[in-house]
Design a protein around this motif. Structure first.
Motif, PDB file in Angstrom:
ATOM      1  N   ALA A  30       0.827  -1.207   0.000  1.00  0.00           N
ATOM      2  CA  ALA A  30       0.000   0.000   0.000  1.00  0.00           C
ATOM      3  C   ALA A  30       0.865   1.262   0.000  1.00  0.00           C
ATOM      4  CB  ALA A  30      -0.931  -0.004   1.211  1.00  0.00           C
ATOM      5  N   ALA A  31       1.975   1.251   0.742  1.00  0.00           N
ATOM      6  CA  ALA A  31       2.855   2.417   0.788  1.00  0.00           C
ATOM      7  C   ALA A  31       3.511   2.678  -0.564  1.00  0.00           C
ATOM      8  CB  ALA A  31       3.918   2.236   1.862  1.00  0.00           C
ATOM      9  N   LEU A  32       3.731   1.602  -1.331  1.00  0.00           N
ATOM     10  CA  LEU A  32       4.294   1.753  -2.672  1.00  0.00           C
ATOM     11  C   LEU A  32       3.338   2.472  -3.618  1.00  0.00           C
ATOM     12  CD1 LEU A  32       5.983  -1.731  -3.175  1.00  0.00           C
ATOM     13  CD2 LEU A  32       7.147   0.476  -3.341  1.00  0.00           C
ATOM     14  N   ASP A  33       2.049   2.380  -3.333  1.00  0.00           N
ATOM     15  CA  ASP A  33       1.021   3.013  -4.150  1.00  0.00           C
ATOM     16  C   ASP A  33       1.044   4.511  -3.879  1.00  0.00           C
ATOM     17  OD1 ASP A  33      -1.251   3.900  -5.424  1.00  0.00           O
ATOM     18  OD2 ASP A  33      -2.641   2.560  -4.381  1.00  0.00           O
ATOM     19  N   GLY A  34       1.832   5.224  -4.665  1.00  0.00           N
ATOM     20  CA  GLY A  34       2.003   6.656  -4.471  1.00  0.00           C
ATOM     21  C   GLY A  34       3.335   7.026  -3.841  1.00  0.00           C
ATOM     22  N   ARG A  35       4.168   6.006  -3.536  1.00  0.00           N
ATOM     23  CA  ARG A  35       5.478   6.241  -2.913  1.00  0.00           C
ATOM     24  C   ARG A  35       5.324   7.232  -1.750  1.00  0.00           C
ATOM     25  NH1 ARG A  35       9.797   4.333  -5.715  1.00  0.00           N
ATOM     26  NH2 ARG A  35      11.193   5.899  -4.820  1.00  0.00           N
ATOM     27  N   LEU A  36       4.488   6.816  -0.790  1.00  0.00           N
ATOM     28  CA  LEU A  36       4.031   7.728   0.246  1.00  0.00           C
ATOM     29  C   LEU A  36       5.141   8.240   1.138  1.00  0.00           C
ATOM     30  CD1 LEU A  36       0.740   5.872   1.268  1.00  0.00           C
ATOM     31  CD2 LEU A  36       1.020   7.734  -0.368  1.00  0.00           C
ATOM     32  N   TRP A  37       6.225   7.502   1.267  1.00  0.00           N
ATOM     33  CA  TRP A  37       7.318   7.950   2.146  1.00  0.00           C
ATOM     34  C   TRP A  37       8.010   9.197   1.588  1.00  0.00           C
ATOM     35  CZ3 TRP A  37       7.288   3.641  -0.907  1.00  0.00           C
ATOM     36  CH2 TRP A  37       8.220   3.591  -1.943  1.00  0.00           C
ATOM     37  N   GLU A  38       7.745   9.549   0.323  1.00  0.00           N
ATOM     38  CA  GLU A  38       8.358  10.731  -0.268  1.00  0.00           C
ATOM     39  C   GLU A  38       7.544  11.999  -0.021  1.00  0.00           C
ATOM     40  OE1 GLU A  38       8.845   9.786  -4.379  1.00  0.00           O
ATOM     41  OE2 GLU A  38      10.573   8.466  -4.021  1.00  0.00           O
ATOM     42  N   LEU A  39       6.342  11.867   0.559  1.00  0.00           N
ATOM     43  CA  LEU A  39       5.524  13.047   0.825  1.00  0.00           C
ATOM     44  C   LEU A  39       6.203  13.937   1.861  1.00  0.00           C
ATOM     45  CD1 LEU A  39       1.991  11.389   0.960  1.00  0.00           C
ATOM     46  CD2 LEU A  39       3.068  12.563  -0.963  1.00  0.00           C
TER      47      LEU A  39
END
Length: 225
Positions: A30-39
């Motif tokens: 799920a975190a890979l969907d949108g590369r959320l850690w880069e927000l």
């Protein structure tokens, strides 16, 4: 009922289930969907750090300080699309914070966030008997602040120079809350927003004529964290 007693909260679009170590792979996907850690203004672990983040949340649960949930899309074999928590639990004062929330990009602007907040707030006010529920976010995270304000939460104040972030910057934190007297109005507005996100049933005439149901328009919502 203890404020940190595990519970499953189920709606029409989403189910909030107790966080488990078995959720690591699904949460990493799920975190890979949108590369959320880069927000910029949210703190979502990289996929390789998801196991440690889940263990951190479970450890806080064991300490009685957090009730962590996995956010699952209803259907799709319970596909994991994010996480959320009751945190900063103060059972003696009957208040808590909804936070440490993130959603996969494909789950945003779909009604999932609105229904998750409705489920959490209903449990907090109607089952646990909370006097107040708090939300916090980065002062500069305007989308998150707008989302919290759309819930009906009121700004309590700003905690200046509140947190040192991983990149070394210092965060000013905006603190919002909903109190019990405001809950009925907030609940009505969340239900109205959610109704816009749910698929409209096909009429008998349309089905007979071979016309598809009118598609619904995603509600304007952003994730709050």
């Amino acid at each position: 009922m203890s404020f940190t007693q595990p519970v499953t909260l189920t709606g029409e679009l989403v189910a909030l289930t107790p966080l488990s170590v078995d959720d690591v792979d699904g949460a990493a996907k799920a975190a890979l969907d949108g590369r959320l850690w880069e927000l910029t203004f949210t703190s979502v672990p990289r996929p390789e750090g998801m196991a440690a983040e889940i263990e951190r949340r479970l450890d806080l649960h064991r300490q009685g300080r957090m009730l962590p949930f996995t956010i699952r899309r209803d259907g799709d074999q319970g596909e994991i699309v994010g996480m959320t928590t009751f945190m900063n639990v103060e059972e003696a004062h009957r208040r808590l914070e909804i936070g440490s929330t993130w959603l996969a990009a494909s789950a945003q602007r779909t009604g999932i966030n609105a229904e998750a907040k409705l489920l959490l707030l209903t449990h907090a006010f109607e089952t646990l008997g909370c006097h107040a529920v708090e939300f916090r976010t980065h002062w500069l995270n305007h989308r998150s602040r707008q989302a919290i304000e759309r819930l009906g939460a009121k700004l309590d104040g700003i905690l200046r120079q509140h947190m040192v972030l991983p990149d070394g910057t210092v965060r000013d934190t905006a603190v919002y809350s909903i109190v019990a007297a405001e809950w009925a109005a907030v609940r009505a507005e969340l239900r109205r927003r959610l109704a816009r996100a749910l698929p409209e049933p096909r009429s008998t005439e349309a089905a007979g004529a071979g016309h598809p149901a009118t598609p619904h328009t995603p509600i304007d919502e952003e994730e709050s964290a």
